[in-house]
Design a protein around this motif. Structure first.
Motif, mmCIF file in Angstrom:
data_model
loop_
_atom_site.group_PDB
_atom_site.id
_atom_site.type_symbol
_atom_site.label_atom_id
_atom_site.label_comp_id
_atom_site.label_asym_id
_atom_site.label_seq_id
_atom_site.Cartn_x
_atom_site.Cartn_y
_atom_site.Cartn_z
ATOM 1 N N ALA D 36 5.668 -0.436 -2.889
ATOM 2 C CA ALA D 36 5.390 -1.065 -4.188
ATOM 3 C C ALA D 36 4.849 -2.478 -3.993
ATOM 4 O O ALA D 36 3.895 -2.895 -4.651
ATOM 5 N N MET D 37 5.446 -3.207 -3.036
ATOM 6 C CA MET D 37 4.954 -4.552 -2.707
ATOM 7 C C MET D 37 3.505 -4.473 -2.230
ATOM 8 O O MET D 37 2.656 -5.235 -2.680
ATOM 9 N N ALA D 38 3.283 -3.563 -1.299
ATOM 10 C CA ALA D 38 1.955 -3.473 -0.688
ATOM 11 C C ALA D 38 0.897 -3.120 -1.731
ATOM 12 O O ALA D 38 -0.190 -3.696 -1.738
ATOM 13 N N VAL D 39 1.226 -2.179 -2.630
ATOM 14 C CA VAL D 39 0.245 -1.756 -3.634
ATOM 15 C C VAL D 39 -0.182 -2.935 -4.501
ATOM 16 O O VAL D 39 -1.355 -3.080 -4.846
ATOM 17 N N THR D 40 0.775 -3.824 -4.819
ATOM 18 C CA THR D 40 0.424 -4.942 -5.696
ATOM 19 C C THR D 40 -0.294 -6.067 -4.964
ATOM 20 O O THR D 40 -0.592 -7.092 -5.565
ATOM 21 N N GLU D 41 -0.555 -5.904 -3.684
ATOM 22 C CA GLU D 41 -1.341 -6.912 -2.972
ATOM 23 C C GLU D 41 -2.727 -6.387 -2.634
ATOM 24 O O GLU D 41 -3.457 -6.998 -1.865
ATOM 25 N N CYS D 42 -3.077 -5.247 -3.205
ATOM 26 C CA CYS D 42 -4.336 -4.600 -2.839
ATOM 27 C C CYS D 42 -5.462 -4.929 -3.789
ATOM 28 O O CYS D 42 -5.270 -4.958 -4.993
ATOM 29 N N ALA D 43 -6.632 -5.145 -3.236
ATOM 30 C CA ALA D 43 -7.810 -5.363 -4.062
ATOM 31 C C ALA D 43 -8.834 -4.254 -3.842
ATOM 32 O O ALA D 43 -9.512 -3.841 -4.773
ATOM 33 N N THR D 44 -8.933 -3.733 -2.634
ATOM 34 C CA THR D 44 -9.927 -2.710 -2.330
ATOM 35 C C THR D 44 -9.423 -1.335 -2.782
ATOM 36 O O THR D 44 -8.326 -0.932 -2.379
ATOM 37 N N PRO D 45 -10.211 -0.650 -3.618
ATOM 38 C CA PRO D 45 -9.773 0.652 -4.162
ATOM 39 C C PRO D 45 -9.363 1.650 -3.078
ATOM 40 O O PRO D 45 -8.386 2.380 -3.245
ATOM 41 N N GLU D 46 -10.104 1.654 -1.957
ATOM 42 C CA GLU D 46 -9.835 2.619 -0.884
ATOM 43 C C GLU D 46 -8.433 2.418 -0.313
ATOM 44 O O GLU D 46 -7.672 3.376 -0.152
ATOM 45 N N VAL D 47 -8.093 1.152 -0.035
ATOM 46 C CA VAL D 47 -6.776 0.837 0.525
ATOM 47 C C VAL D 47 -5.704 1.164 -0.502
ATOM 48 O O VAL D 47 -4.669 1.763 -0.199
ATOM 49 N N LYS D 48 -5.971 0.775 -1.751
ATOM 50 C CA LYS D 48 -4.992 0.981 -2.806
ATOM 51 C C LYS D 48 -4.706 2.461 -3.009
ATOM 52 O O LYS D 48 -3.548 2.853 -3.209
ATOM 53 N N ALA D 49 -5.756 3.284 -2.962
ATOM 54 C CA ALA D 49 -5.574 4.720 -3.168
ATOM 55 C C ALA D 49 -4.634 5.303 -2.119
ATOM 56 O O ALA D 49 -3.728 6.086 -2.435
ATOM 57 N N VAL D 50 -4.842 4.901 -0.865
ATOM 58 C CA VAL D 50 -3.983 5.401 0.218
ATOM 59 C C VAL D 50 -2.534 4.974 -0.007
ATOM 60 O O VAL D 50 -1.610 5.786 0.039
ATOM 61 N N LEU D 51 -2.339 3.677 -0.290
ATOM 62 C CA LEU D 51 -0.978 3.172 -0.458
ATOM 63 C C LEU D 51 -0.304 3.785 -1.683
ATOM 64 O O LEU D 51 0.893 4.079 -1.661
ATOM 65 N N GLU D 52 -1.080 3.992 -2.759
ATOM 66 C CA GLU D 52 -0.503 4.578 -3.974
ATOM 67 C C GLU D 52 -0.015 5.992 -3.712
ATOM 68 O O GLU D 52 1.064 6.385 -4.150
ATOM 69 N N LYS D 53 -0.833 6.759 -2.985
ATOM 70 C CA LYS D 53 -0.433 8.134 -2.671
ATOM 71 C C LYS D 53 0.813 8.135 -1.793
ATOM 72 O O LYS D 53 1.746 8.921 -2.016
ATOM 73 N N GLN D 54 0.836 7.236 -0.810
ATOM 74 C CA GLN D 54 1.997 7.189 0.079
ATOM 75 C C GLN D 54 3.240 6.690 -0.657
ATOM 76 O O GLN D 54 4.356 7.079 -0.315
ATOM 77 N N LEU D 55 3.036 5.865 -1.688
ATOM 78 C CA LEU D 55 4.171 5.439 -2.521
ATOM 79 C C LEU D 55 4.775 6.647 -3.239
ATOM 80 O O LEU D 55 5.992 6.833 -3.255
ATOM 81 N N GLU D 56 3.894 7.479 -3.810
ATOM 82 C CA GLU D 56 4.369 8.687 -4.491
ATOM 83 C C GLU D 56 5.166 9.567 -3.522
ATOM 84 O O GLU D 56 6.221 10.098 -3.858
ATOM 85 N N GLU D 57 4.650 9.692 -2.294
ATOM 86 C CA GLU D 57 5.339 10.520 -1.294
ATOM 87 C C GLU D 57 6.683 9.907 -0.918
ATOM 88 O O GLU D 57 7.670 10.622 -0.726
ATOM 89 N N ALA D 58 6.716 8.577 -0.836
ATOM 90 C CA ALA D 58 7.978 7.903 -0.499
ATOM 91 C C ALA D 58 9.010 8.140 -1.599
ATOM 92 O O ALA D 58 10.197 8.349 -1.324
ATOM 93 N N ILE D 59 8.545 8.124 -2.854
ATOM 94 C CA ILE D 59 9.467 8.387 -3.973
ATOM 95 C C ILE D 59 10.009 9.816 -3.882
ATOM 96 O O ILE D 59 11.208 10.047 -4.076
#
Lengths: 65, 128, 87, 99
Positions: D36-59
């Motif tokens: 969640a921390m990492a996602v809110t520090e993202c500006a590039t869509p590509e990076v954010k997409a990866v982290l968002e998906k991995q956040l869902e998996e972590a949940i």
């Protein structure tokens, strides 16, 4: 302009470190577990963890240059 | 910017600077919201609470994205050019500290006489 | 897993925090709209007001199952300023 | 003699499962928060997409492990006293381990 912003690169680096420890631990713990349900959870974690680390690795490789 | 709140020079670029501050506050709030939701989610056991928090976490991430996109577009936020960001950071800090030193409000702001009684209490006192 | 009629203590407290956070966000986004100059920023804040109101309604539904839930009186029971109406 | 060793070993087995599961739960929790921390520090869509998906998996992972632990009676979010009793028991075991 660099490929990625510095802050996000650092965050990806942090996540990669964290995930590396998690994956290593899950792999090491697997043979110690006796309960099949817990074993299954660990097995799945190793699987997703491996893929997630590859994704993070790809991002880090692009952040290098 | 100088310390005199009546000097018109201070109105220069004022709308832009104000908006930048408000947008930054909004961004920080959205970020905090995402983090709070994630933390709450890891303490949740009931499926119903999980579902609500999870959908609000997603919504929070989307809102955070929208605000940061807007701020990048308006050049209020520079995640890629860090020296640009540095200039903005220092400027807004200086301006806000200046603002903090200004005498903007009257000494007594209690305004209590206007609100302290409910109508009923007031009526009882006049009757007595 | 046995079904419990009410929420667990820790998650209830998290809901308490989330609800208060969202309430503050709504208040701030509403008030700030009167101060901003940029119309796009204002529109985004209005969107936040609407989303927060929806989020608050959802949180309230779940929060109603907290073990410490109680009937809510229509008004604040004690005077807001001063003791018994005196300044 | 062999019997006590076996007993000890099997007892430890139970214990190991519980410790591993607890460790996994703590990790899963940190994972969700870190993402969640990492996602809110993202500006590039590509990076954010990866982290968002991995956040869902972590949940999802967190949901799975906490459900498992509740199921096994190793985690009692609803019964605070029960949880405290378990905590005290675990503290005793951990402190009592030979080092």
């Amino acid at each position: 302009m660099p490929t990625y912003a510095l802050h996000e690169t650092l965050e990806v680096h942090e996540m990669a470190t964290f995930k590396t420890v998690c994956l290593t631990k899950s792999k090491l713990m697997q043979p110690l577990v006796s309960d099949p349900a817990l074993q299954e959870i660990l097995r799945q974690d190793v699987q997703t963890g491996t893929r997630q680390l590859q994704e993070l690795g790809d991002l880090l490789a692009k952040a290098m240059h | 910017m100088n310390g005199d709140y009546l000097d018109p020079i201070n109105a220069m670029n004022m709308p832009e600077m104000a908006d930048m501050t408000f947008a930054m506050d909004f961004l920080v709030r959205a970020k905090e919201g995402v983090r709070n939701m994630a933390i709450a989610l890891t303490e949740t056991a009931s499926p119903e609470a999980r579902a609500v928090l999870r959908s609000q976490l997603r919504q929070g991430i989307a809102l955070h994205q929208e605000i940061s996109d807007l701020m990048i577009r308006k050049k209020w936020f520079h995640p890629y050019e860090l020296s640009e960001q540095y200039k903005l950071d220092q400027q807004s800090a200086q301006n806000t500290v200046m603002l903090g030193r200004m005498q903007l409000f009257p000494g007594d702001t209690s305004r209590k006489g206007m609100f302290d009684r409910t109508p009923d209490v007031h009526k009882e006192e006049t009757n007595a | 897993m046995t079904a419990f009629p009410s929420l667990a203590p820790h998650e209830s407290l998290e809901l308490h925090e989330a609800l208060n956070f969202k309430t503050l966000c709504l208040a701030k986004s509403k008030l700030m709209q009167g101060l901003v100059f940029d119309q796009e920023l204002k529109a985004l804040m209005q969107k936040d007001v609407e989303q927060s109101a929806q989020a608050i309604a959802e949180l309230q539904t779940v929060y109603a199952k907290a073990p410490f839930q109680a009937p809510v009186p229509p008004n604040r029971p004690t005077p807001i300023v001063g003791e018994g109406g005196s300044v | 003699m062999l019997n006590t060793i076996l007993e000890h070993l099997t007892g430890m087995d139970q214990m190991t499962d519980q410790v591993i599961a607890m460790d996994f739960l703590v990790n899963a929790k940190s994972g969700v928060r870190n993402y969640a921390m990492a996602v809110t520090e993202c500006a590039t869509p590509e990076v954010k997409a990866v982290l968002e998906k991995q956040l869902e998996e972590a949940i999802d992972t967190h949901e799975r492990i906490s459900a498992y632990m509740i199921d096994r009676g190793w985690y009692h979010p609803h019964l605070v006293n029960e949880q405290i009793r378990l905590d005290l028991q675990n503290i005793e075991t951990a402190v009592g381990l030979p080092s």
